[in-house]
Structure formats: C-alpha cells, structure tokens
Design an enzyme around this catalytic site. Structure first.
Site: not given
Ligand SMILES: NC(=O)c1ccc[n+]([C@@H]2O[C@H](COP(=O)([O-])OP(=O)(O)OC[C@H]3O[C@@H](n4cnc5c(N)ncnc54)[C@H](OP(=O)(O)O)[C@@H]3O)[C@@H](O)[C@H]2O)c1
Length: 275
Positions: A45, A50, A75, A108, A190, A229, A231-232, A237, A241
C-alpha cells in the site's frame, strides 16, 4: 505461505493482508520491500502523498519478483481532484513506481468541502477502462459520501480504506461497505504505535493462542473479512505480522476484541479532508 484473498465487486481479488508503507521514504523503502516480499507479502500500500513510490518501485524490482504476482495500491490526494487531474496523477504514480499499471487506485480523501470527488471518480472510471489501473476504490469515505457517489456514478468502489482497529471498529461503516459489496481495508490496524497493543484483553487472548498482541489484532481483521495493511520497517515484525494464518480466534475472542471499541471518530485532518 499462502495468503488468502478477498473477492472484490469487479471480479478481481485482493490479498487479505498488505504492507503499509507510510512513513517510509524513497531511501529506506527499497530494503523494506525486499524484506517484505521475501517474507511472503504480495500486497503493498502506497500513495502519491507518501513521497516513497520511487523507493517502493525500486525495492520491488530489487526483489526479483514478477510484477503480476504483486498487488500494488496507490492513492491520489487533493491536488489530483477535479478536471481530469487524476489522469496526470496516475501517470505520475506509474512513472515513480516504474510500472505499467497499478492494481488498485484510491481517492485518498473525499474532501467534501471541495465537492469534486464525484467528477474525480468519473475520471477514475475512465482510467479503469484504459487498463492503467485494474480496480478503483476510495479511502476515508463515510457512508454519506458513498451514497452521494453512488447516486451520480456507475462503478461502485471496489474498496474503502478507513482507519480501523479494535478501538475504532466503525461497525456501521463496515456494515455499509458489506451491504454494497465494498471491501473494507483497515489503515493503522495496529493503532499506529499507540498503547492498543498493551491492552490487557489482547494480552490474555495472545497468551492463550501463543501469539503476539499484533498478531491477534491482525487475525481479528481476517476473521471479520477485513484487509489490514500494517506498516513495519523491522524484519522481525514484518514476518510476525504476516504469520497469522495458522490459528483462528473463537467467537468469544472476536466479541471481546470488538468490545474494545471506544466509539472514537477517525483522525480528522483539516489540511487534507477539507472539513
Ligand atoms: N488511507 C489513509 O488515509 C491512510 C492513513 C494512514 C495510514 N495509511 C496506510 O496504512 C498503513 C498502516 O498504518 P500506520 O502505519 O499508520 O499504522 P500501523 O500499521 O497501525 O502501525 C505502525 C506502527 O506499529 C509498529 N509495529 C508494526 N508491527 C508491529 C508489531 N508486530 N508489534 C509492535 N509494533 C509494531 C511500527 O513500527 P516498526 O516499523 O518499527 O515495526 C509502526 O510504528 C500505512 O503505512 C499506510 O500505508 C493510510
């Protein structure tokens, strides 16, 4: 490892877990892509906003995987709304990614104050017919936005990507999507590094299954038919995941996780969503 897919309303399928790439940048994205693809991810994604699509595309080429084995989502944000601007937006994405097509292109944010998402969607319908994008969808759309879109256009979005986790379950939005054949994709599944993963209910269920809290949250998504989706950028991790397809949650587990809902609204960003 075989990752299940979810059927979309246009006849295509989306792998049921993907790798989030925000806030990776061009310089760190290539190594993360290689690690993720080696770990088994086939769904990535990204977004024009980005600023990492050059790095994402580079990493995919570095991995050596065939393009057709991957499902790539991008997006287009506000600068590409209205007046056929999405045509140039998609071309910019494809140039940055170094690809002939993306599998899924999303609006988006609806930015309702601008009132341009219907005309933008009509451009998306033409882009889908051009073959440069296989499926088209939206992100951060509420049921009222989708009602309005459906009233004026012919193609129902294949997906709606929204913020969703056990603390922000948005059951009414998911029910709307399900009723209209729209796949719900969970962003920040997450909790974006919040204390969600420290919740004692999660700890109890994780201990019972011999899994981590993150794996329990992601499996809850799978059981509900959602597409998370996470992110790590960390190799361990990234692998953790996606290692969620060898166990199942009980109905009681699912109910306990869904009961963590706080009723919180999704993040409202006045810069980008036009409110
Ligand atoms: N459509 C939209 O408007 C929108 C908005 C926001 C995000 N997104 C998409 O959604 C994706 C995911 O959302 P997000 O990045 O905001 O949040 P997320 O995936 O909920 O959380 C990412 C955070 O969690 C940590 N993490 C990952 N796996 C882990 C695990 N197994 N245990 C503990 N911590 C863990 C990551 O750190 P590490 O990297 O150090 O593991 C990072 O700090 C984004 O990357 C993006 O592609 C879309």
């Amino acid at each position: 490892m075989t990752i299940p897919s979810v059927q979309m309303n246009d006849g295509r399928k989306i792998p049921q877990i993907g790798l989030g790439t925000w806030p990776l940048k061009d310089h760190d994205a290539p190594a993360v892509m290689v690690t993720a693809i080696e770990a088994g991810y086939r769904h990535i994604d990204t977004a024009f906003r980005y600023g990492n699509q050059i790095g994402v595309g580079q990493g995919i080429r570095d991995s050596g995987i065939a393009r057709e084995e991957l499902f790539i989502t991008s997006k287009l944000d506000g600068e590409f709304q209205g007046d056929d601007k999405a045509v140039a937006g998609l071309d910019a994405c494809l140039r940055q990614l170094g690809m002939e097509y993306v599998d899924l292109l999303l609006i988006h944010w609806p930015m309702p104050a601008r009132d341009q998402y219907v005309s933008t969607w009509q451009t998306f319908e033409r882009l889908q017919a051009s073959g440069k994008v296989r499926s088209i969808g939206v992100s951060n759309f509420k049921p009222a936005h989708l009602d309005h879109l459906r009233a004026y256009t012919t193609v129902v979005p294949a997906t709606n990507q929204i913020q969703l986790s056990p603390r922000i379950t948005r059951a009414d939005h998911v029910a709307y999507d399900n009723a209209h054949g729209i796949v719900t994709v969970s962003w920040s599944p997450l909790g974006q590094g919040s204390d969600l993963l420290k919740d004692p209910v999660l700890a109890r269920i994780a201990a019972h299954h011999g899994k981590t809290p993150a794996q329990i949250v992601l499996r809850w998504n799978i059981e509900l038919g959602l597409v998370p989706i996470p992110k790590s950028a960390n190799k361990q991790r990234i692998a953790e995941n996606i290692d969620i397809f060898d166990f199942a949650l009980s109905a009681a587990d699912i109910a306990a996780l869904s009961a963590l809902d706080t009723g919180a609204e999704e993040r409202v960003d006045s810069d980008v969503n036009g409110h």
